[in-house]
Design an enzyme around this catalytic site. Structure first.
Site, PDB file in Angstrom:
ATOM      1  N   ALA A 114       0.861  -1.180   0.000  1.00  0.00           N
ATOM      2  CA  ALA A 114       0.000   0.000   0.000  1.00  0.00           C
ATOM      3  C   ALA A 114       0.898   1.232   0.000  1.00  0.00           C
ATOM      4  O   ALA A 114       1.819   1.329   0.815  1.00  0.00           O
ATOM      5  CB  ALA A 114      -0.909  -0.003   1.223  1.00  0.00           C
ATOM      6  N   ILE A 148       4.688  -1.227   3.033  1.00  0.00           N
ATOM      7  CA  ILE A 148       4.567   0.185   2.682  1.00  0.00           C
ATOM      8  C   ILE A 148       5.366   0.494   1.416  1.00  0.00           C
ATOM      9  O   ILE A 148       6.587   0.320   1.385  1.00  0.00           O
ATOM     10  CB  ILE A 148       5.055   1.090   3.827  1.00  0.00           C
ATOM     11  CG1 ILE A 148       4.421   0.669   5.164  1.00  0.00           C
ATOM     12  CG2 ILE A 148       4.751   2.549   3.506  1.00  0.00           C
ATOM     13  CD1 ILE A 148       2.907   0.718   5.184  1.00  0.00           C
ATOM     14  N   LYS A 149       4.658   0.958   0.390  1.00  0.00           N
ATOM     15  CA  LYS A 149       5.336   1.380  -0.843  1.00  0.00           C
ATOM     16  C   LYS A 149       5.835   2.811  -0.668  1.00  0.00           C
ATOM     17  O   LYS A 149       5.071   3.718  -0.338  1.00  0.00           O
ATOM     18  CB  LYS A 149       4.382   1.309  -2.038  1.00  0.00           C
ATOM     19  CG  LYS A 149       4.166  -0.090  -2.559  1.00  0.00           C
ATOM     20  CD  LYS A 149       3.201  -0.110  -3.722  1.00  0.00           C
ATOM     21  CE  LYS A 149       3.872   0.225  -5.021  1.00  0.00           C
ATOM     22  NZ  LYS A 149       2.957   0.027  -6.176  1.00  0.00           N
ATOM     23  N   ILE A 150       7.117   2.984  -0.914  1.00  0.00           N
ATOM     24  CA  ILE A 150       7.782   4.275  -0.739  1.00  0.00           C
ATOM     25  C   ILE A 150       8.470   4.649  -2.050  1.00  0.00           C
ATOM     26  O   ILE A 150       9.167   3.820  -2.635  1.00  0.00           O
ATOM     27  CB  ILE A 150       8.851   4.196   0.375  1.00  0.00           C
ATOM     28  CG1 ILE A 150       8.236   3.737   1.704  1.00  0.00           C
ATOM     29  CG2 ILE A 150       9.578   5.518   0.524  1.00  0.00           C
ATOM     30  CD1 ILE A 150       7.483   4.782   2.455  1.00  0.00           C
TER      31      ILE A 150
END
Length: 218
Positions: free
Chosen positions: A56, A82-84
């Site tokens: 996400a 977590i997509k960064i």
């Protein structure tokens, strides 16, 4: 090799899970907005279906905002990753989150140099964009191969997710390179099943079976 679905559509995810070949899901705000779904609720629904890694993406671009969003998203489920984005602030956020035990996926990677930084920061996953790189230079697979070689050279624990996959040959080429994961649209997943000789073989088997049954009636 693991297969992730790149989608926020629950029906597509359900089918993939029922087939028993989907290991995780990648999403982004664009995919979720197309579904008309509330962001956090849809992420939770996907996690409940897949029971595997679900990426996400944060929408903040500053370090503090990314870390704050990441901590909130990580509360949704143990499966959330977590997509960064690949930026200086993004890499700084990955370092912080990794130290806190929050899984991360560095996205929008277009070079081996960027992939090195993601691994150094302790990212759980890195997502090189093969198809988009092909759009620019036709070097998407070469980039991917170089990242695999570099990671193997140094024993980086970061797993490589081949992203922006456009067709089955991308999947096959990634597998030949030893890529850890491919994340693919549902349409590409469906195409992996297809081959004209398979269809022809099934047709012939059914014709032979029909003839066999007809002969039994004589």
């Amino acid at each position: 090799m693991k297969i992730f679905l790149d989608t926020a559509n629950l029906e597509e995810i359900k089918k993939g899970v029922e087939w028993g070949i989907v290991d995780g899901v990648t999403t982004n705000p664009t995919l979720i907005s197309k579904e008309g779904a509330e962001f956090k609720q849809r992420v939770k629904e996907i996690c409940d279906l897949v029971k595997g890694p679900v990426s996400a993406e944060v929408v903040s671009l500053d370090y503090e905002g990314m870390v704050r969003e990441a901590r909130e998203l990580a509360q949704i489920s143990e499966y959330v990753v977590i997509k960064i984005p690949m930026t200086p602030d993004g890499i700084k956020a990955v370092k912080t989150l990794s130290a806190e035990g929050i899984k991360t996926n560095v996205t929008l990677v277009f070079s081996p140099a960027q992939a090195i930084l993601a691994a150094k920061a302790g990212a759980t996953y890195v997502s090189p964009f093969v198809g988009r790189m092909d759009d620019l230079s036709n070097d998407g697979m070469r980039m991917l191969g170089e990242i695999v070689e570099i990671y193997n050279n140094y024993g980086f624990e970061t797993e490589i997710i081949a992203a922006s996959i456009r067709h089955p040959m991308h999947v096959v080429e990634a597998a030949l390179m030893g890529v850890d994961i491919v994340t693919i649209p549902f349409a590409v997943l469906e195409r992996l099943f297809k081959h004209p000789m398979t269809d022809l073989g099934i047709e012939r088997f059914m014709e032979d079976w029909k003839k066999y049954l007809e002969n039994l009636k004589k």
